[in-house]
Enzyme design. Structure first.
Site, short mmCIF file in Angstrom:
data_model
loop_
_atom_site.label_atom_id
_atom_site.label_comp_id
_atom_site.label_asym_id
_atom_site.label_seq_id
_atom_site.Cartn_x
_atom_site.Cartn_y
_atom_site.Cartn_z
N GLN A 21 -0.55 -2.79 6.22
CA GLN A 21 1.15 -2.94 5.86
C GLN A 21 1.29 -3.08 4.35
OE1 GLN A 21 2.23 -7.07 7.72
NE2 GLN A 21 3.86 -5.78 9.32
N VAL B 53 0.09 -1.16 0.53
CA VAL B 53 -0.14 -0.46 -0.03
C VAL B 53 -0.79 0.42 -1.27
CG1 VAL B 53 2.14 0.58 0.54
CG2 VAL B 53 1.82 -0.36 -1.48
N ASP B 54 -2.11 -0.77 -0.90
CA ASP B 54 -3.19 -0.79 -2.23
C ASP B 54 -4.62 0.05 -2.18
OD1 ASP B 54 -4.14 -3.07 -0.69
OD2 ASP B 54 -2.71 -4.45 -1.04
N HIS C 259 2.95 2.13 6.30
CA HIS C 259 3.28 2.26 4.86
C HIS C 259 2.84 3.23 3.89
CE1 HIS C 259 4.93 -2.04 6.13
NE2 HIS C 259 5.58 -1.30 7.58
N CYS D 279 7.82 17.89 -9.18
CA CYS D 279 6.91 18.27 -9.06
C CYS D 279 6.32 20.01 -9.04
CB CYS D 279 7.42 18.42 -7.01
SG CYS D 279 6.58 20.07 -5.83
N CYS E 234 7.27 22.84 -6.68
CA CYS E 234 8.76 23.13 -6.65
C CYS E 234 9.89 22.74 -7.70
CB CYS E 234 8.75 23.13 -4.95
SG CYS E 234 9.78 21.62 -4.93
N GLY F 64 -3.22 -11.60 7.08
CA GLY F 64 -2.49 -12.08 6.03
C GLY F 64 -0.93 -11.65 6.15
N GLY G 108 0.48 -19.96 6.26
CA GLY G 108 1.56 -20.80 6.59
C GLY G 108 2.55 -20.05 7.98
N CYS H 256 -8.21 -15.82 4.03
CA CYS H 256 -8.61 -14.50 4.25
C CYS H 256 -10.05 -14.20 3.82
CB CYS H 256 -7.81 -13.12 4.20
SG CYS H 256 -6.08 -13.46 4.46
#
Ligand SMILES: [Zn+2]
EC number: 2.3.1.-
Length: 314
Positions: A143, A145-146, A161, A220, A223, A260, A288, A304
């Site tokens: 999940q 985006v790093d 994501h 862009c 375009c 995680g 948690g 982790c």
């Protein structure tokens, strides 16, 4: 207790930090990782048994795997961004409808990028990459985006994501590397400077309105359309083909391990439901409670990066 959010005054303490520059400039892991009880040897054995008995493990990771690399998450009690500030992530519809909002987003993102893009995988990312090379990990769904799984060498990977390291044109769909965009930002804003006051999970930072208004945003190159990071913002939906693809991988797997993630977001949680339908054993490693604790045969509240390297994937 009020926590110091300054990133430049703290030294990193992560022993896995490979890059001396990274060690010197990034926040300590203790700043972003929630407190957890000491490792329970019995629980470690149980996870070892879970992994040993599985041949095709599907792993779902969330922000909790990256906090040990110095990237804060949104939800952890006390240390997550929601707990420490009043900021909220950008909404997809706001980004698409407003050039002003895009300008603010990109100005902050431009400032945060050098640090955000320099984060390195921690032992948890390396462990999962190793499991893949040994054929134990069947598929990895993140999940995050790093790009830390990619940096660790994982290839059997779905970035649910998207990834901040890619940029998408909202008009023609052209994908480009985020690093190239940084050069274009610098070319258009040669005298512009700003100081980062904090880093969010999406690489965002805090800036004044004056700084934002003078920031020039490129469009862009093909375009002229507006550019957006190739990530799913809040309020947007994950591509249905990607969701189908992951559902298939879950059905082909023989066990599911969550690493995680509190599974609060439905985009990840739905795969737990599929695993449950298929009666796959589910283990959860997260500091948690999570939305799926009641569905798991094993729940571990550990770091982790401390626990996963202890597991032998043979
Ligand atoms: Zn375009």
């Amino acid at each position: 207790m009020r926590m110091n959010f300054g990133l430049t005054v703290r030294s990193a303490q992560g022993r896995w930090s490979l890059n001396p520059y990274h060690r010197r400039t990034h926040g300590s892991i203790g700043l972003f990782v929630p407190p957890s009880p000491p490792l329970d040897p019995e629980k470690v054995k149980e996870l070892q048994r879970f992994i040993t008995l599985s041949k095709r493990v599907l792993v779902i990771t969330g922000a909790g795997i990256s906090t040990e690399s110095g990237i804060p998450d949104y939800r952890s009690e006390g240390v997550g961004l929601y707990a420490r500030t009043d900021r909220r992530p950008i909404q997809h519809r706001d980004f698409v409808r407003s050039a002003q909002i895009r300008q603010r987003y990109w100005a902050r993102n431009f400032v945060g990028w050098p640090q955000f893009s320099s984060h390195q995988p921690n032992p948890a990312h390396w462990a999962l990459s190793y499991w893949e090379r040994l054929g134990k990990l069947y598929w990895l769904v993140t999940q995050n985006v790093d790009a830390l799984h990619t940096k660790a060498g994982s290839r059997r990977l779905t970035e649910l994501h998207g990834c901040m390291h890619r940029v998408l044109c909202l008009t023609c769909g052209e994908q480009t590397a985020r690093g190239q965009l940084q050069d274009r930002f610098e070319g258009l804003n040669p005298t512009w400077s700003a100081e980062a006051h904090g880093l969010a999970p999406d690489g965002d930072v805090f800036l004044t309105e004056g700084q934002v208004r003078s920031f020039q945003v490129p469009s862009c190159a093909r375009c002229g359309g507006p550019l957006k990071p190739d990530v799913v913002f809040f309020g947007d939906t994950v591509n249905p083909d990607k969701v189908d693809f992951v559902h298939k991988r879950v059905k082909e797997a023989d066990a599911l391990l969550v690493v995680g993630s509190s599974l609060q977001v439905y985009s990840g949680y739905r795969f737990i439901l599929t695993a449950q339908e298929k009666k796959l054993p589910i283990a959860i490693l997260n500091i948690g409670p999570t939305r799926s604790d009641h569905l798991a045969c094993l729940k571990l509240d550990s770091r982790c990066g401390e626990l996963l390297p202890l597991i032998d994937p043979h």
